[in-house]
Write a protein that holds these residues in place. Structure first.
Motif, PDB file in Angstrom:
ATOM      1  N   LEU A   1      30.322  -7.258  -6.466  1.00 46.95           N
ATOM      2  CA  LEU A   1      29.922  -8.249  -5.481  1.00 46.95           C
ATOM      3  C   LEU A   1      28.108  -7.587  -5.861  1.00 46.95           C
ATOM      4  O   LEU A   1      27.420  -9.100  -5.655  1.00 46.95           O
ATOM      5  CB  LEU A   1      29.861  -7.880  -3.893  1.00 46.95           C
ATOM      6  CG  LEU A   1      31.656  -7.942  -3.438  1.00 46.95           C
ATOM      7  CD1 LEU A   1      31.461  -7.462  -2.214  1.00 46.95           C
ATOM      8  CD2 LEU A   1      31.174  -9.457  -3.154  1.00 46.95           C
ATOM      9  N   ARG A   2      27.698  -6.745  -5.300  1.00 47.02           N
ATOM     10  CA  ARG A   2      26.063  -6.417  -6.155  1.00 47.02           C
ATOM     11  C   ARG A   2      25.692  -7.152  -6.698  1.00 47.02           C
ATOM     12  O   ARG A   2      24.563  -8.144  -7.009  1.00 47.02           O
ATOM     13  CB  ARG A   2      26.264  -4.871  -5.993  1.00 47.02           C
ATOM     14  CG  ARG A   2      24.316  -4.080  -5.939  1.00 47.02           C
ATOM     15  CD  ARG A   2      24.052  -3.270  -6.038  1.00 47.02           C
ATOM     16  NE  ARG A   2      24.616  -2.017  -6.802  1.00 47.02           N
ATOM     17  CZ  ARG A   2      25.843  -1.168  -6.879  1.00 47.02           C
ATOM     18  NH1 ARG A   2      26.248  -0.847  -5.448  1.00 47.02           N
ATOM     19  NH2 ARG A   2      26.448  -1.023  -8.284  1.00 47.02           N
ATOM     20  N   GLU A   3      26.531  -7.302  -8.207  1.00 49.46           N
ATOM     21  CA  GLU A   3      26.512  -7.877  -9.152  1.00 49.46           C
ATOM     22  C   GLU A   3      25.447  -9.630  -8.507  1.00 49.46           C
ATOM     23  O   GLU A   3      25.597 -10.372  -9.462  1.00 49.46           O
ATOM     24  CB  GLU A   3      26.988  -7.551 -10.163  1.00 49.46           C
ATOM     25  CG  GLU A   3      26.418  -6.493 -10.995  1.00 49.46           C
ATOM     26  CD  GLU A   3      25.321  -6.078 -11.297  1.00 49.46           C
ATOM     27  OE1 GLU A   3      25.061  -6.949 -12.640  1.00 49.46           O
ATOM     28  OE2 GLU A   3      24.534  -4.986 -11.720  1.00 49.46           O
ATOM     29  N   VAL A   4      27.055  -9.883  -8.486  1.00 46.43           N
ATOM     30  CA  VAL A   4      27.548 -11.195  -8.305  1.00 46.43           C
ATOM     31  C   VAL A   4      26.251 -11.845  -7.461  1.00 46.43           C
ATOM     32  O   VAL A   4      25.845 -13.421  -7.336  1.00 46.43           O
ATOM     33  CB  VAL A   4      28.646 -11.698  -8.443  1.00 46.43           C
ATOM     34  CG1 VAL A   4      28.765 -11.867  -7.073  1.00 46.43           C
ATOM     35  CG2 VAL A   4      28.847 -12.914  -8.772  1.00 46.43           C
ATOM     36  N   LYS A   5      25.782 -11.544  -6.532  1.00 42.62           N
ATOM     37  CA  LYS A   5      24.814 -11.366  -5.515  1.00 42.62           C
ATOM     38  C   LYS A   5      23.651 -12.236  -5.756  1.00 42.62           C
ATOM     39  O   LYS A   5      22.678 -12.060  -4.957  1.00 42.62           O
ATOM     40  CB  LYS A   5      25.450 -11.349  -4.423  1.00 42.62           C
ATOM     41  CG  LYS A   5      27.103 -11.158  -3.647  1.00 42.62           C
ATOM     42  CD  LYS A   5      27.201 -13.143  -3.121  1.00 42.62           C
ATOM     43  CE  LYS A   5      28.165 -13.343  -2.948  1.00 42.62           C
ATOM     44  NZ  LYS A   5      28.875 -14.177  -2.456  1.00 42.62           N
ATOM     45  N   ALA A   6      23.295 -10.863  -6.892  1.00 46.66           N
ATOM     46  CA  ALA A   6      22.465 -11.063  -7.392  1.00 46.66           C
ATOM     47  C   ALA A   6      21.829 -11.807  -8.208  1.00 46.66           C
ATOM     48  O   ALA A   6      20.400 -12.814  -8.417  1.00 46.66           O
ATOM     49  CB  ALA A   6      21.757  -9.382  -8.036  1.00 46.66           C
TER      50      ALA A   6
ATOM     51  N   HIS B   1      22.244 -18.778  -8.781  1.00 48.37           N
ATOM     52  CA  HIS B   1      22.978 -19.945  -8.963  1.00 48.37           C
ATOM     53  C   HIS B   1      24.105 -19.586  -8.605  1.00 48.37           C
ATOM     54  O   HIS B   1      25.422 -20.298  -8.560  1.00 48.37           O
ATOM     55  CB  HIS B   1      23.203 -20.327 -10.359  1.00 48.37           C
ATOM     56  CG  HIS B   1      23.314 -19.299 -12.073  1.00 48.37           C
ATOM     57  ND1 HIS B   1      22.775 -18.227 -11.624  1.00 48.37           N
ATOM     58  CD2 HIS B   1      24.684 -19.153 -12.099  1.00 48.37           C
ATOM     59  CE1 HIS B   1      23.818 -17.965 -12.765  1.00 48.37           C
ATOM     60  NE2 HIS B   1      24.573 -18.738 -13.398  1.00 48.37           N
ATOM     61  N   LEU B   2      24.778 -17.937  -8.317  1.00 49.68           N
ATOM     62  CA  LEU B   2      26.265 -17.887  -8.163  1.00 49.68           C
ATOM     63  C   LEU B   2      26.279 -15.990  -6.365  1.00 49.68           C
ATOM     64  O   LEU B   2      27.216 -17.172  -5.612  1.00 49.68           O
ATOM     65  CB  LEU B   2      26.461 -16.131  -8.756  1.00 49.68           C
ATOM     66  CG  LEU B   2      27.224 -16.223 -10.086  1.00 49.68           C
ATOM     67  CD1 LEU B   2      27.137 -15.178 -11.441  1.00 49.68           C
ATOM     68  CD2 LEU B   2      27.373 -17.624 -10.717  1.00 49.68           C
ATOM     69  N   ARG B   3      25.420 -16.939  -5.974  1.00 55.38           N
ATOM     70  CA  ARG B   3      25.084 -16.536  -4.718  1.00 55.38           C
ATOM     71  C   ARG B   3      25.791 -16.545  -3.822  1.00 55.38           C
ATOM     72  O   ARG B   3      26.564 -16.738  -2.827  1.00 55.38           O
ATOM     73  CB  ARG B   3      23.393 -16.476  -4.370  1.00 55.38           C
ATOM     74  CG  ARG B   3      23.380 -15.638  -2.679  1.00 55.38           C
ATOM     75  CD  ARG B   3      21.867 -14.820  -3.078  1.00 55.38           C
ATOM     76  NE  ARG B   3      21.330 -14.088  -4.075  1.00 55.38           N
ATOM     77  CZ  ARG B   3      19.671 -14.420  -4.591  1.00 55.38           C
ATOM     78  NH1 ARG B   3      19.240 -15.817  -3.800  1.00 55.38           N
ATOM     79  NH2 ARG B   3      19.482 -13.828  -5.626  1.00 55.38           N
TER      80      ARG B   3
END
Length: 153
Positions: free
Chosen positions: A77-82, A85-87
């Motif tokens: 979650l931390r990585e993808v929301k950073a 374009h994936l947030r």
């Protein structure tokens, strides 16, 4: 419910749980495509289009287990929301944990929802029917183009 193509990225390290999810979702909504990876690191590679996932369909929804090796659900979650374009990509946590800390951390990590894995086949069918109805029927999700910034209002 919905008639448009719909892809779910299932992030689950337990192969038996992944197979059960896929089998039950196929019973609920056979037209949904499920792509499966075994941990958050693979899921991130998938979403970024890196090998060996280049060319795979962009998911409409990520269904995420929390307790996995390599990169667990909270780290994912931390990585993808950073990634800008994936947030906006919806992430539904599906975990055996009902611990308030896991629920809180998931929502603070911008999970779109949290569901505790059901204990029986009947309960699991009921949950997947509700998830399918909500994510494909009730909710208005952004298009893939909107998510990646190709379509502007």
């Amino acid at each position: 419910m919905g008639s448009d193509a719909f892809t779910v990225l299932l992030v689950e390290d337990e192969l038996a749980d992944a197979a059960l999810f896929q089998e039950m979702l196929a019973d609920v909504s056979p037209e949904i495509t499920v792509e499966h990876v075994e941990h958050g690191g693979e899921a991130l590679q998938y979403l970024l289009g890196k090998a060996p996932y280049a060319g795979r369909p962009r998911p409409n929804l990520v269904v995420l287990d929390l307790n996995m090796p390599v990169m667990d659900g909270h780290e994912f979650l931390r990585e993808v929301k950073a990634h800008e374009h994936l947030r906006a990509l919806p992430v539904l946590v599906l975990s055996t944990s009902d611990h308030p800390t896991d629920v809180q951390r998931s929502y603070l990590g911008f999970a779109s929802g949290y569901v505790v894995k059901p204990g029986t086949y009947a309960e699991y069918t009921r949950v997947l029917t509700a998830v399918e109805s909500y994510w494909r029927g009730v909710l208005r999700l952004p298009t893939i183009g909107e998510l990646v910034g190709e379509e502007r209002p």
